[in-house]
Design an enzyme around this catalytic site. Structure first.
Site, PDB file in Angstrom:
ATOM      1  N   ASP A   1       0.862  -1.168   0.000  1.00  0.00           N
ATOM      2  CA  ASP A   1       0.000   0.000   0.000  1.00  0.00           C
ATOM      3  C   ASP A   1       0.905   1.227   0.000  1.00  0.00           C
ATOM      4  O   ASP A   1       2.061   1.155   0.441  1.00  0.00           O
ATOM      5  CB  ASP A   1      -0.896  -0.024   1.244  1.00  0.00           C
ATOM      6  CG  ASP A   1      -1.713   1.244   1.372  1.00  0.00           C
ATOM      7  OD1 ASP A   1      -2.359   1.649   0.392  1.00  0.00           O
ATOM      8  OD2 ASP A   1      -1.688   1.849   2.460  1.00  0.00           O
TER       9      ASP A   1
ATOM     10  N   GLU B   1      -1.648  -1.010   6.179  1.00  0.00           N
ATOM     11  CA  GLU B   1      -1.892  -0.590   7.558  1.00  0.00           C
ATOM     12  C   GLU B   1      -3.292  -0.032   7.791  1.00  0.00           C
ATOM     13  O   GLU B   1      -3.690   0.142   8.936  1.00  0.00           O
ATOM     14  CB  GLU B   1      -0.852   0.458   7.999  1.00  0.00           C
ATOM     15  CG  GLU B   1      -0.623   1.596   7.002  1.00  0.00           C
ATOM     16  CD  GLU B   1      -1.607   2.739   7.145  1.00  0.00           C
ATOM     17  OE1 GLU B   1      -1.989   3.064   8.274  1.00  0.00           O
ATOM     18  OE2 GLU B   1      -2.003   3.295   6.126  1.00  0.00           O
TER      19      GLU B   1
ATOM     20  N   ASP C   1      -7.202  -1.628   3.682  1.00  0.00           N
ATOM     21  CA  ASP C   1      -6.305  -2.701   3.237  1.00  0.00           C
ATOM     22  C   ASP C   1      -6.720  -4.063   3.792  1.00  0.00           C
ATOM     23  O   ASP C   1      -6.165  -5.083   3.374  1.00  0.00           O
ATOM     24  CB  ASP C   1      -4.862  -2.413   3.686  1.00  0.00           C
ATOM     25  CG  ASP C   1      -4.307  -1.136   3.077  1.00  0.00           C
ATOM     26  OD1 ASP C   1      -4.623  -0.869   1.911  1.00  0.00           O
ATOM     27  OD2 ASP C   1      -3.575  -0.414   3.780  1.00  0.00           O
TER      28      ASP C   1
END
Length: 810
Positions: free
Chosen positions: A438, A668, A672
């Site tokens: 990410d 995080e 996600d």
């Protein structure tokens, strides 16, 4: 000193554990224990000092590892008599009545007596070579009479309890072989067998204790009680008086004010209310640099105060605090069996039955097929003796401890601030060929900086008199910022935090917000009840805040959606920033924010690509220009942008399917979580991650960066290689010890030595997992060469200095 790690405490949230429902009750002891259990063979590892208990039980319960006060070779160490079978209870009742149990516990407690027994057996074996012939037999018998009970009392009780429970394990086999040796006239050999068996396991415990994460050390970092300050009528501490009372750490409530002095540990997660100090969290996250804690900073439980005195406000109870969760996660990780361990559990019972059947066959059929004597003679060892040798040599002790490398690797990772949810995570990591990151908060700092706010659509009006274009109201930018800050108040999203932080201290109109609706990974909507100033005061306005795609998806017509996108593309600030759009009453305002890559991320990406040979990609919800800017900065070539949570999920699934291997997802945020759950291995930054992301992740990085990711991958490959080596080594030792024993070439005591030596080699090989991993043997050789060169250059400099000193004196 840096304080960044303190601004966001380490969140290690609760998550469901597959073993918790069948987990055995742990003894309230600070001594960690590692158990390798399967239905036939069981091994326990713990520090060598332990205390006796008043009840015995069979260890093979629920086929689970468990942390109780056990010993490796003194294995019946349970406190719950209800777990025993009827025959076992009868044996224990008899042992109690005859004080057999008390004597066995005493001998177990004083392990030095085992060493004395071994010395006496060796002295008895040396008698024929040192003493005159008439004195040999009496002295040998005296040595044996003293030494044999020291090792035989507890061994016989353990074996009898196992047999009463219907189990045949290594303890039964060893005891049977030892006592059978006595009846065959080889008392010295039987005694040596038991003594070496016990001593070998003591040595195994010494090495395997290094493989355990020092949970005891972590637990010692919190006090039994804390000093809680008395509060006044306003529930605030009276700092002028500092009256306090001692409260058990488990009873500390959220909101309590705690006094922590120099050298003391922070008991639970807290926020600094008054004072400053230097603290260390090295034992929690591996961060070696001391950190300065000041008012407003959050401190994780377990942090140690190096100097100064602070008044802290508890933000979590003990059960929810960082230190307790780290200990709990580590213990649960050691409970979760990897695939190989589960296979060995199933294989062990069948294997041991085969060994027993083969041993009986050799004992009974050997005299007929090979003309061996049944008991044995001075010329040829008998079939019973050979069968005992096979039972000892073929016992799967070394196979049972082969997975010890998993526990060792878990310990090694924990000491680096990396928590794994079980040994199976290492297998999964080693099978992965792709890693996806990410962007926001993972590759970048996540601490977005507010750059500008720009009205782009619906704000402009044309004056009928002058035909000039001007904004709808003079202070619309302030109102837009006020609405955005009100909608994002209390958020943990990086964009929301940046907006709220920028609004602090600004002279903004008051905004009333209600009726929120959140769309994960996209944005949120709310109703604005009133704005203190402006033409819209008193009206209910529909507001939406999120990505540009989210705002345009709420438009009433495609034409309006197209115009908004054109306005975004025509922004005077360009497309290199992170964008968030705010729509209030069909007036769209663009918020520009800047996101910066984390320091050292480019090195991490380069290591994963060059050494780990992983396919690296970025999955982000940001627009293409912002994503490409960060990707170029960190060295990622494959970028997927403008992804919603479901798009990330689909991308993870399709990549795993197309590549034909596992995929690692590093993130995080709550958006996600679906991708983390679908990935082969999910890795999160625990300091920033949401509770949902932590719950579905397999690996928690306690440091606030991704530098631990290459270590995890390398450690997984190192561990799987060590486990394969252990299995090959164990099987080789079993074969090398079994064949000569059956052929009559080895005495029993030497068979035990080979058997236990193989187990020790497996343990020693597993302890290697404590070392930092490397990517290849070439890298290891290069590292050794560099070390040799550096030491050689140091020696040359020393020689040059020593030669220069006499010359200078001349």
């Amino acid at each position: 000193m840096e304080t960044t790690l303190l601004h966001s405490t380490i969140h290690v949230a609760s998550f469901p554990s597959p073993t918790r429902s069948i987990r055995l009750k742990r003894v309230n002891s600070l001594k960690p224990t590692l158990s390798f259990t399967h239905p036939v063979i069981r091994f326990n590892f713990k520090p060598l000092n332990y205390r006796p208990v008043n009840c015995l039980s069979h260890p093979h319960i629920n086929h689970q590892h468990h942390h109780q006060d056990h010993h490796h070779h003194h294995h019946h160490r349970h406190n719950d008599c209800s777990e025993l079978s009827g025959p076992q209870k009868a044996v224990i009742k008899f042992a109690k009545a005859t004080r057999w149990l008390d004597l066995a516990n005493f001998l177990r407690e004083h392990l030095q007596l085992c060493c004395c027994a071994a010395a006496l057996f060796l002295a008895a074996a040396a008698c024929p070579y040192l003493l005159p012939k008439p004195a040999i037999k009496p002295l040998q018998n005296a040595f044996l009479a003293v030494a044999f009970p020291l090792v035989g009392v507890s061994a016989s009780l353990d074996a009898l309890t196992d047999i009463a429970g219907g189990k045949v394990n290594i303890h039964v086999l060893m005891a049977f072989a030892a006592f059978a040796s006595i009846f065959m006239g080889n008392s010295l050999e039987g005694g040596l067998l038991l003594a070496m068996f016990n001593l070998a396991h003591i040595a195994e415990e010494f090495f395997t204790s290094r493989a355990m994460v020092d949970v005891k050390e972590l637990k010692e970092n919190y006090p039994d009680s804390v000093l809680v300050l008395n509060v006044d009528d306003d529930n605030l501490p009276d700092v002028s008086d500092l009256a306090y009372r001692s409260v058990p750490v488990h009873d500390v409530e959220v909101g309590s004010y705690i006094l922590v002095g120099a050298g003391e540990a922070v008991p639970v997660d807290c926020e600094v209310y008054q004072g400053t100090a230097t603290i260390t969290i090295e034992h929690l996250t591996g961060e070696v640099k001391p950190l300065e804690a000041k008012v407003g900073d959050r401190i994780p439980g377990g942090a140690r105060n190096l100097d100064g005195r602070m008044i802290l406000k508890a933000t979590k109870t003990w059960n929810e605090s960082t230190l307790n969760r780290i200990v709990q996660l580590t213990e649960e990780a050691q409970l979760n069996k990897p695939k190989l361990q589960r296979w060995l559990d199933e294989f062990g019972e069948q294997y041991s039955k085969v060994v027993v059947v083969l041993s009986l066959a050799i004992a009974l059929i050997g005299p007929f097929l090979f003309k061996w004597s049944f008991i044995g003679t001075s010329v040829c060892r008998g079939s019973v003796y050979r069968a005992l040798g096979l039972m000892v040599a073929a016992s799967p002790c070394a196979l049972a401890v082969a997975p010890l490398a998993y526990a060792t690797a878990i310990s090694s990772c924990a000491r680096k601030g990396i928590l794994l949810k079980g040994g199976q995570v290492l297998d999964a990591l080693a099978s992965c060929h792709t890693i996806a990151f990410d962007k926001t908060g993972t590759l970048t700092t996540g601490g977005l900086m507010f750059k500008a706010i720009e009205p782009i659509y619906g704000h402009w009006i044309r004056s009928k008199k002058t035909h000039d274009i001007s904004c709808c109201i003079p202070n619309c930018e302030k109102e837009a910022l006020a609405v955005a800050a009100a909608m994002e108040k209390g958020t943990t999203h990086p964009i929301g935090r940046a907006v709220v932080d920028h609004s602090i201290g600004k002279d903004l109109p008051s905004v009333s917000i209600d009726r929120f609706e959140y769309f994960p990974g996209r944005g949120l909507t709310a109703t604005v009840n009133g704005i203190e100033s402006g033409t819209e005061g008193g009206k209910e306005l529909k507001a939406s805040l999120g990505s540009v795609d989210f705002i345009t998806s709420l438009c009433k017509s495609e034409d309006e959606s197209r115009k908004i996108k054109e306005a975004v593309n025509a922004s005077s600030y360009g497309r290199g920033f992170v964008h968030a759009a705010l729509s209030v009453n069909e007036k769209v305002t663009l918020i520009h924010l800047e996101d910066r890559p984390r320091p050292g991320v480019s090195d991490v990406i380069a290591e994963l690509k060059d050494h780990a040979r992983l396919r690296v990609m970025m999955l982000t919800g940001d627009h293409e220009s912002s994503a490409q800017r960060v990707a170029n900065a960190v060295g990622i070539n494959e970028v997927y942008c403008s992804l919603k949570p479901e798009d990330k999920l689909n991308q993870v699934k399709s990549t795993s399917r197309d590549m034909g291997g596992g995929l690692i997802m590093v993130g995080e945020g709550i958006n996600d979580a679906p991708a983390l759950a679908a990935a082969t291995v999910g890795i999160v930054l625990a300091q920033r991650a949401s509770a949902t992301a932590i719950a579905v992740a397999d690996v928690l990085l306690l440091q606030n960066n991704i530098s631990g990711v290459p270590f995890c991958v390398a450690k997984s490959r190192q561990t799987t290689s060590l486990v394969k080596q252990n299995v090959a080594l164990a099987l080789s030792c079993i074969i090398l010890a079994s064949l000569p024993s059956v052929l009559g070439f080895l005495p029993l005591w030497l068979t035990v030595l080979l058997h236990e030596g193989g187990t020790l080699l497996v343990c020693l090989n597993s302890v290697r997992a404590l070392n930092d991993p490397s990517w290849s043997w070439r890298q290891d050789i290069q590292h050794l060469i560099n070390q040799f060169k550096s030491r050689h250059s140091v020696l040359q400099k020393k020689d040059a200095r020593s030669n220069a000193m006499p010359a200078a004196s001349l």
